[in-house]
Design a protein around this motif. Structure first.
Motif, PDB file in Angstrom:
ATOM      1  N   ALA A   1       0.831  -1.202   0.000  1.00 17.92           N
ATOM      2  CA  ALA A   1       0.000   0.000   0.000  1.00 17.92           C
ATOM      3  C   ALA A   1       0.862   1.247   0.000  1.00 17.92           C
ATOM      4  CB  ALA A   1      -0.926   0.013   1.212  1.00 17.92           C
ATOM      5  N   ARG A   2       0.299   2.328  -0.527  1.00 15.33           N
ATOM      6  CA  ARG A   2       0.964   3.618  -0.460  1.00 15.33           C
ATOM      7  C   ARG A   2       0.429   4.388   0.743  1.00 15.33           C
ATOM      8  NH1 ARG A   2      -2.672   7.062  -3.577  1.00 15.33           N
ATOM      9  NH2 ARG A   2      -4.275   5.707  -4.436  1.00 15.33           N
ATOM     10  N   GLN A   3       1.162   5.375   1.142  1.00 10.38           N
ATOM     11  CA  GLN A   3       0.785   6.162   2.313  1.00 10.38           C
ATOM     12  C   GLN A   3      -0.463   6.988   2.025  1.00 10.38           C
ATOM     13  OE1 GLN A   3       3.937   8.628   3.839  1.00 10.38           O
ATOM     14  NE2 GLN A   3       2.528   9.936   4.955  1.00 10.38           N
ATOM     15  N   GLY A   4      -1.426   6.903   2.913  1.00 12.91           N
ATOM     16  CA  GLY A   4      -2.636   7.696   2.784  1.00 12.91           C
ATOM     17  C   GLY A   4      -2.581   8.923   3.668  1.00 12.91           C
ATOM     18  N   MET A   5      -3.737   9.387   4.090  1.00 13.18           N
ATOM     19  CA  MET A   5      -3.815  10.601   4.908  1.00 13.18           C
ATOM     20  C   MET A   5      -4.806  10.366   6.045  1.00 13.18           C
ATOM     21  SD  MET A   5      -5.998  13.363   5.558  1.00 13.18           S
ATOM     22  CE  MET A   5      -7.052  13.537   4.123  1.00 13.18           C
TER      23      MET A   5
ATOM     24  N   GLU B   1       4.317   9.753 -15.437  1.00 14.23           N
ATOM     25  CA  GLU B   1       5.004   8.487 -15.189  1.00 14.23           C
ATOM     26  C   GLU B   1       4.708   7.913 -13.811  1.00 14.23           C
ATOM     27  OE1 GLU B   1       7.945  11.862 -14.345  1.00 14.23           O
ATOM     28  OE2 GLU B   1       6.396  11.366 -15.816  1.00 14.23           O
ATOM     29  N   LEU B   2       4.068   8.703 -12.941  1.00 13.31           N
ATOM     30  CA  LEU B   2       3.763   8.224 -11.598  1.00 13.31           C
ATOM     31  C   LEU B   2       2.322   7.751 -11.439  1.00 13.31           C
ATOM     32  CD1 LEU B   2       5.554  10.960  -9.459  1.00 13.31           C
ATOM     33  CD2 LEU B   2       6.445   8.755 -10.203  1.00 13.31           C
TER      34      LEU B   2
ATOM     35  N   GLN C   1      -2.409   2.106  -8.772  1.00 14.14           N
ATOM     36  CA  GLN C   1      -2.881   0.730  -8.690  1.00 14.14           C
ATOM     37  C   GLN C   1      -2.775   0.182  -7.272  1.00 14.14           C
ATOM     38  OE1 GLN C   1      -0.098  -2.364 -10.328  1.00 14.14           O
ATOM     39  NE2 GLN C   1       1.127  -0.568 -10.897  1.00 14.14           N
ATOM     40  N   PHE C   2      -1.970   0.849  -6.428  1.00  9.67           N
ATOM     41  CA  PHE C   2      -1.814   0.410  -5.062  1.00  9.67           C
ATOM     42  C   PHE C   2      -2.779   1.190  -4.169  1.00  9.67           C
ATOM     43  CE2 PHE C   2       2.348  -0.275  -7.041  1.00  9.67           C
ATOM     44  CZ  PHE C   2       2.519  -1.639  -6.781  1.00  9.67           C
TER      45      PHE C   2
END
Length: 278
Positions: free
Chosen positions: A183-187, A225-226, A231-232
């Motif tokens: 997972a990516r960092q959320g808020m 490109e980011l 998708q994560f």
């Protein structure tokens, strides 16, 4: 493996003891260096204007676990362990298991994450571990996942200067753990409330309390490109769905998506030209 464990909940925290004992039972050489008291939300603070004191701790952990209580912050503990206590560098630095979530923007304040990041700064693979849920007490599933993760890191070591921020949902949050998601960092935005009180001497003091009022995403607009990173899922979203979240974090805080935008920023260009004239 030689493993250094720290935390921000203090040397007597149940999550810490569960993690250290599980890894020691698996045959790892475990050393614990932790704050002598609660040190949550201290961020990456270091003690610079007074001495650090460290005392050995016995009869708390399983046989074979070497433990010390330190008067400093979580980051102090890891720095002291690496530079003064351990004869050789560990193979891995673990921080936790924290009593509570370290999701989204929580990582900016977290002593748990900062202790692990101190390991990364020294070039040592590091992991921060947290159990998500109010009043969560069963740390065994999180410790078991940590054991499996350590085995995996032993076979495929991290080749990047990153730490893995792991959050495990407790049984008070979900009925069952559905799996693991990168997972990516959320808020997480908190509503802070300072309660005004008066001490016995009649002097005013404030006690900070707060609650999460918003969860989601907080990111700069991504460069083309980011976009694939979308998708994560965010760690905040995935934990609610019952997944263990594993988020790579780095100490390089450069907002790369802002570099090209700043290079064409008109006010900045005007100032640059003005300075060049002088």
């Amino acid at each position: 493996m030689k493993i250094l464990i720290s935390n921000d909940d203090g040397i007597f925290a149940i999550g810490l003891r569960t993690l250290a004992n599980r890894l020691a039972a698996a045959g790892h050489a475990v050393t614990v260096v932790c704050p002598d008291r609660e040190r949550s939300a201290t961020g990456h603070g270091l003690t610079m204007h007074k001495p650090l004191r460290v005392d050995p701790v016995a009869a708390v952990f399983a046989e074979g676990v070497a433990a010390w209580a330190c008067s400093g912050t979580p980051s102090d503990c890891v720095k002291l362990a690496l530079d003064a206590i351990l004869p050789t560098a560990p193979d891995l630095v673990l921080s936790g298991i924290n009593h509570g979530a370290n999701l989204g923007t929580d990582v900016l304040y977290s002593g748990t994450v900062s202790a692990a990041m101190e390991g990364v700064l020294e070039g040592i693979p590091s992991v921060a571990l947290s159990l998500v849920g109010p009043g969560a007490e069963d740390f065994q599933p999180a410790a078991e996942f940590a054991h499996q993760l350590v085995l995996g890191l032993g076979q495929q070591p991290l080749s990047l200067p990153i730490l893995l921020n792991v959050n495990v949902p407790s049984r008070k949050v979900v009925d069952r753990i559905r799996g693991v998601k990168i997972a990516r960092q959320g808020m997480r935005r908190w509503y802070d409330q300072f309660e005004k009180r008066t001490d016995p001497r009649g002097k005013t003091y404030y006690w900070l309390a707060g609650k999460v009022v918003e969860e989601g995403e907080a990111e700069l607009p991504a460069e083309p490109e980011l976009v694939a990173q979308k998708q994560f899922p965010t760690d905040v979203a995935a934990i609610k769905e019952g997944f263990i979240t594993l988020t790579p974090l780095q100490y390089n805080l450069t907002a790369y998506s802002g570099l090209t935008r700043l290079s064409s920023w008109i006010p900045y260009s005007a100032v640059e030209k003005s300075l060049a004239k002088d």
